[in-house]
Design a protein around this motif. Structure first.
Motif, PDB file in Angstrom:
ATOM      1  N   UNK A   1      -4.115   8.856   0.185  1.00  0.00           N
ATOM      2  CA  UNK A   1      -3.573  10.194   0.414  1.00  0.00           C
ATOM      3  C   UNK A   1      -3.959  10.630   1.817  1.00  0.00           C
ATOM      4  N   UNK A   2      -2.972  11.169   2.568  1.00  0.00           N
ATOM      5  CA  UNK A   2      -3.281  11.617   3.911  1.00  0.00           C
ATOM      6  C   UNK A   2      -2.073  12.127   4.654  1.00  0.00           C
ATOM      7  N   UNK A   3      -2.276  12.377   5.943  1.00  0.00           N
ATOM      8  CA  UNK A   3      -1.256  12.908   6.845  1.00  0.00           C
ATOM      9  C   UNK A   3      -0.546  11.739   7.523  1.00  0.00           C
ATOM     10  N   UNK A   4       0.771  11.711   7.446  1.00  0.00           N
ATOM     11  CA  UNK A   4       1.538  10.616   8.013  1.00  0.00           C
ATOM     12  C   UNK A   4       1.355  10.484   9.522  1.00  0.00           C
ATOM     13  N   UNK A   5       0.979  11.574  10.194  1.00  0.00           N
ATOM     14  CA  UNK A   5       0.772  11.520  11.644  1.00  0.00           C
ATOM     15  C   UNK A   5      -0.619  11.009  12.008  1.00  0.00           C
TER      16      UNK A   5
ATOM     17  N   UNK B   1       0.846  -1.185   0.000  1.00  0.00           N
ATOM     18  CA  UNK B   1       0.000   0.000   0.000  1.00  0.00           C
ATOM     19  C   UNK B   1       0.882   1.235   0.000  1.00  0.00           C
ATOM     20  N   UNK B   2       0.695   2.105  -0.994  1.00  0.00           N
ATOM     21  CA  UNK B   2       1.468   3.346  -1.103  1.00  0.00           C
ATOM     22  C   UNK B   2       0.655   4.490  -0.513  1.00  0.00           C
ATOM     23  N   UNK B   3       1.234   5.172   0.485  1.00  0.00           N
ATOM     24  CA  UNK B   3       0.571   6.270   1.190  1.00  0.00           C
ATOM     25  C   UNK B   3       1.420   7.526   1.022  1.00  0.00           C
ATOM     26  N   UNK B   4       0.788   8.647   0.692  1.00  0.00           N
ATOM     27  CA  UNK B   4       1.565   9.878   0.529  1.00  0.00           C
ATOM     28  C   UNK B   4       0.683  11.092   0.815  1.00  0.00           C
ATOM     29  N   UNK B   5       1.345  12.208   1.088  1.00  0.00           N
ATOM     30  CA  UNK B   5       0.639  13.469   1.310  1.00  0.00           C
ATOM     31  C   UNK B   5      -0.016  13.983   0.036  1.00  0.00           C
ATOM     32  N   UNK B   6       0.570  13.626  -1.112  1.00  0.00           N
ATOM     33  CA  UNK B   6       0.084  14.100  -2.400  1.00  0.00           C
ATOM     34  C   UNK B   6      -0.439  12.936  -3.236  1.00  0.00           C
ATOM     35  N   UNK B   7      -1.482  13.187  -4.001  1.00  0.00           N
ATOM     36  CA  UNK B   7      -2.020  12.157  -4.881  1.00  0.00           C
ATOM     37  C   UNK B   7      -1.090  11.956  -6.072  1.00  0.00           C
TER      38      UNK B   7
END
Length: 207
Positions: free
Chosen positions: A59-63, A46-52
């Motif tokens: 997409x979301x906030x790492x905290x 699963x790839x998660x990042x602040x930017x799409x």
């Protein structure tokens, strides 16, 4: 036995594969460029990042990722912690996301030019990176650095004149950046110096 000096984060990710298992989260994945390597051992990615982006799943906030507790067996976070204003909270979030026995694999720069993405807050020694996770009760499996004296020098040149964070990059700039990195790595084979290094890493298990 001396630890290897990796050419870059990609080589380190390959080195870390024996620790990868199960459901895997790539926090701050960027372009998800390490996905093919990670999927050699992970059951899901699963790839998660602040930017799409075309390769980003969430997409979301790492905290505040929003995933349930214990959702993953492995969490990667490569070259992201310098961009987090409260990195100790990121370590806590990674701990929450991991199932018991799960592994965090984290890298961050120690000596690198400023590169806002969108902001740039911190630099980490090996001990600093280790402490973020040891203080949260993780078992430290491996801790070290990569990119020595010449690598660091050439990396500063790369970021000044061939910046990969620039809005537009010419193919020539990308090739030159890679060329400089390889020359720095080659020259460092002749340099005995462990106090000047580019990046720190930690591999830590949730107990």
């Amino acid at each position: 036995m001396p630890k290897p000096n990796f050419l870059g984060t990609r080589e380190f990710v390959t080195h870390s594969l024996p620790h990868v298992h199960g459901r895997t989260l790539d926090l701050g994945a960027g372009t998800a460029k390490y996905k093919p390597i990670i999927l050699e051992k992970a059951s899901t990615y699963t790839a998660f990042d602040l930017f799409s982006g075309p390769n980003i799943d969430v997409v979301g906030d790492i905290l505040h990722t929003g995933f349930p507790d214990g959702s993953f067996e492995t969490v990667f976070c490569t070259q992201v912690f310098e961009h987090i204003p409260q990195p100790w909270l990121a370590a806590l979030e990674i701990k929450r996301l991991l199932a018991t026995g799960g592994v965090a694999i984290v890298t961050a720069p120690f000596l690198q030019a400023s590169h806002a993405d969108p902001h740039d807050y911190f630099r980490y020694t090996m001990e600093g990176m280790k402490s973020l996770f040891a203080n949260e009760g993780f078992e430290i499996l491996d801790n070290g650095m990569y990119g020595k004296t010449c690598f660091v020098l050439f990396d500063f040149i790369k970021l000044r004149w061939f910046n990969p964070y620039a809005t537009k990059q010419s193919p020539g700039s990308v090739r030159m950046a890679r060329y400089l990195a390889k020359w720095g790595f080659t020259l460092d084979r002749f340099v005995k110096n462990d106090i000047i290094y580019g990046n720190s890493y930690v591999i830590a298990r949730k107990v």
